[in-house]
Scaffold this motif. Sequence first.
Motif, short mmCIF file in Angstrom:
data_model
loop_
_atom_site.label_atom_id
_atom_site.label_comp_id
_atom_site.label_asym_id
_atom_site.label_seq_id
_atom_site.Cartn_x
_atom_site.Cartn_y
_atom_site.Cartn_z
N ARG A 2 0.60 -1.13 0.16
CA ARG A 2 0.08 -0.09 0.04
C ARG A 2 0.79 1.31 0.18
NH1 ARG A 2 -0.69 4.62 3.30
NH2 ARG A 2 -3.00 5.21 3.05
N ASP A 3 1.93 1.41 0.86
CA ASP A 3 2.67 2.65 0.90
C ASP A 3 3.74 2.82 -0.07
OD1 ASP A 3 1.17 3.16 3.11
OD2 ASP A 3 3.16 3.01 4.60
N THR A 4 4.02 1.48 -0.75
CA THR A 4 4.79 1.72 -1.97
C THR A 4 4.32 2.28 -3.01
OG1 THR A 4 6.20 -0.13 -0.96
CG2 THR A 4 6.46 0.27 -3.46
N HIS A 5 2.86 1.86 -3.28
CA HIS A 5 2.05 2.24 -4.18
C HIS A 5 1.64 3.72 -4.11
CE1 HIS A 5 -0.97 2.51 -7.05
NE2 HIS A 5 -1.82 2.90 -6.24
N LYS A 6 1.41 4.07 -2.68
CA LYS A 6 0.75 5.42 -2.49
C LYS A 6 1.87 6.54 -2.67
CE LYS A 6 -3.54 4.97 -1.17
NZ LYS A 6 -4.62 5.69 -1.78
N TYR A 7 3.24 6.18 -2.54
CA TYR A 7 4.04 7.22 -2.37
C TYR A 7 4.35 7.90 -3.71
CZ TYR A 7 8.12 10.13 -1.71
OH TYR A 7 9.04 11.24 -1.68
N GLY A 8 4.21 9.04 -3.49
CA GLY A 8 4.23 9.98 -4.85
C GLY A 8 2.98 10.55 -5.61
N LEU A 9 2.10 9.58 -5.00
CA LEU A 9 0.62 9.87 -5.65
C LEU A 9 0.03 11.08 -4.88
CD1 LEU A 9 -0.74 6.55 -6.21
CD2 LEU A 9 0.37 7.74 -7.79
N GLN A 10 -1.03 11.78 -5.54
CA GLN A 10 -1.56 12.89 -4.97
C GLN A 10 -2.25 12.55 -3.72
OE1 GLN A 10 -4.24 14.71 -7.67
NE2 GLN A 10 -4.41 16.82 -6.93
N GLU A 11 -2.79 11.12 -3.71
CA GLU A 11 -3.68 10.81 -2.32
C GLU A 11 -2.67 10.33 -1.26
OE1 GLU A 11 -4.11 7.13 -5.03
OE2 GLU A 11 -3.72 9.24 -5.55
N ASN A 12 -1.38 10.41 -1.58
CA ASN A 12 -0.45 10.17 -0.21
C ASN A 12 -0.53 11.13 0.89
OD1 ASN A 12 1.51 8.74 1.09
ND2 ASN A 12 3.13 10.09 0.15
N PHE A 13 -1.61 11.32 1.53
CA PHE A 13 -1.54 12.02 2.75
C PHE A 13 -0.97 11.39 3.89
CE2 PHE A 13 -5.29 12.95 0.11
CZ PHE A 13 -4.91 14.30 -0.46
N GLY A 14 0.10 12.13 4.44
CA GLY A 14 0.56 11.57 5.96
C GLY A 14 1.35 10.42 5.84
N HIS A 15 1.48 9.47 6.71
CA HIS A 15 2.42 8.57 6.88
C HIS A 15 2.72 7.59 5.89
CE1 HIS A 15 4.03 6.56 10.81
NE2 HIS A 15 4.90 6.52 9.68
N ASN A 16 4.02 7.25 5.77
CA ASN A 16 4.19 6.32 4.75
C ASN A 16 5.48 5.38 5.19
OD1 ASN A 16 5.58 5.24 2.33
ND2 ASN A 16 3.56 5.96 1.42
N CYS A 17 5.44 4.44 5.17
CA CYS A 17 6.47 3.40 5.73
C CYS A 17 7.70 3.15 4.64
CB CYS A 17 6.01 2.10 6.01
SG CYS A 17 5.50 0.80 5.01
N TYR A 18 7.30 3.30 3.39
CA TYR A 18 8.27 3.20 2.37
C TYR A 18 9.28 4.61 2.51
CZ TYR A 18 10.46 3.73 -2.23
OH TYR A 18 11.45 3.78 -2.97
#
Length: 555
Positions: free
Chosen positions: A470-486
């Motif tokens: 989930r976090d790898t996919h979300k990083y850099g996307l517009q919907e990546n708000f807040g916390h990200n383990c990657y």
Amino acid sequence: DSEDKDVIAVELLIDVQESMGMNVCNTVAENTSVYISEIIGSGKIGLRIASNLCTERMASAFFKIPLSNLSWKETSGKEVAQGIINAYEFAFHDKYRASTHNKGIMNGIDAVALALGQDWRAIESSAHTYAAINGDYKPLTHYKIVKSKNGEEFLLGKIELPIACATKGGALNSNSSYGVAHMIAGNPNGRKLAGMLACVGLAQNFAAIRALSIEGIQKGHMNLHAKNIAISAGVPTDLISEAVEYMKEKGNYDVITAQEFLTTIQDISPLQNEIFMHHSYNWMLSHVILLNKFEPIPGLINVNRSKHISLRYKLRLITILIGHIVSTIHSKHEGEGIDQIIATCRGEAIVYEVSKNTVEIHNFLIEIIATFNQTINSYVKNRYLKEMMIKEIIDTMEGLNEAEKFKKGHRQLTQADFPVYMEFRRKRLSVSQVLLIDLLCANEDFISKEFIDKTRYLGALIELKTVAVRDTHKYGLQENFGHNCYEEWCRIENIKDINKNEHKLDFLNYVEGLFEEKLISYQKIVGSNDIINKQNVEMYLKIVHEYYADSVKPN
């Protein structure tokens, strides 16, 4: 035949399986017409088209209610039953009454058909044609009083009509809300779905003619009219009933009075906006769709997917909401009060205060947790399952809370501490809780403590790999708000260009190593690998990869 020509109608009966079937039938009719013409030997081919009158797809429903249980509004059960039968007989002998009688049945059927993505116009057409199939237009329902062997009297109500339903193809793929509606309905097949529509039509008709025969229809229609006015005035769904009562008290049923009601209540939208911030209804819907694609874990016996379906749906939603509110309190209020709420949930007696700006959302979180606890205490019989579901709620809040502390520097995040951090971060997606909730679709009496523990450990493994995907996919996307383990991993590894796929693969392979260690550890704890194994994890992870279609996979 007529004076100048003979006509032959050829009927083709086609099993269209789970589709509505019109396109299939039309295609078959067009492509077989040449062969049929050759068999006949002469003549001109006419219309080649399917019929909506699907008499090979009959649906029926019935009920039997003891007259002793049928009393209503100070009217005896015998009188209520006789009033319903009189109303039915009126419709049977008068086509003008039958028209409205059947229209009321279709009010219920059409509403459910619309929600489930069915062709309600085709269903309407078939039903009304069937009502006149013997030449006279008749009611689709039938009522009579019957007696049991011991002489007890019952009101018997039944309905039968042709209904073409689909669970595959057509408009069902065009709107994600149809998928959610089918999930709420228990993911029925086409035949069962038609039966559900018949049940709704019968229930709708029973309620309508009971009201019509006992108190008159106008009172009920005014309540419905008031609800429609409230909706058009913008009254929130959960306040519709209060708005109706307000209009009754004022004696005015209009938009102005409904808007007056809105000015008398506290505006709750600031809290809603604070909780959901960048997110929308579709965000919540997407999470529900993802989690509801998870099947009950392998090895669970006596599974009935429709059992406790509303309860399971409610508990999933509450679980998602609790996690999201905790994250919101961290992002908007520096996590104020979360430690204290967790301590209270663990049974500690503490007194604390939160700032004025945090009070409303803090109290809302407490109410949501209380709702979860009250719900499982009321409906979950298995004591250990109940304890573990409550523990998962606490673990979810603690995991999100501690992960945020790492991110904000309240706890130092190093390479050595990263596995501990991932144990907290994995609670971002409450898979263990979802799998525990799905145990409710089986017989709780036969679910052992060992099976529940295996379920939790399997969920923990899925959570670990899922949050990484989930976090790898979300990083850099517009919907990546807040916390990200990657992002956190790249930071402690001093990786600068973190959008490169090679770094994402490195991270996923690192998590794979953590996964292998946890898998061996959990298998040792439970002493078996019948449920806690890679195959089962990959079965669920495949759903996650499909959901995050652009994510990359480890080597």
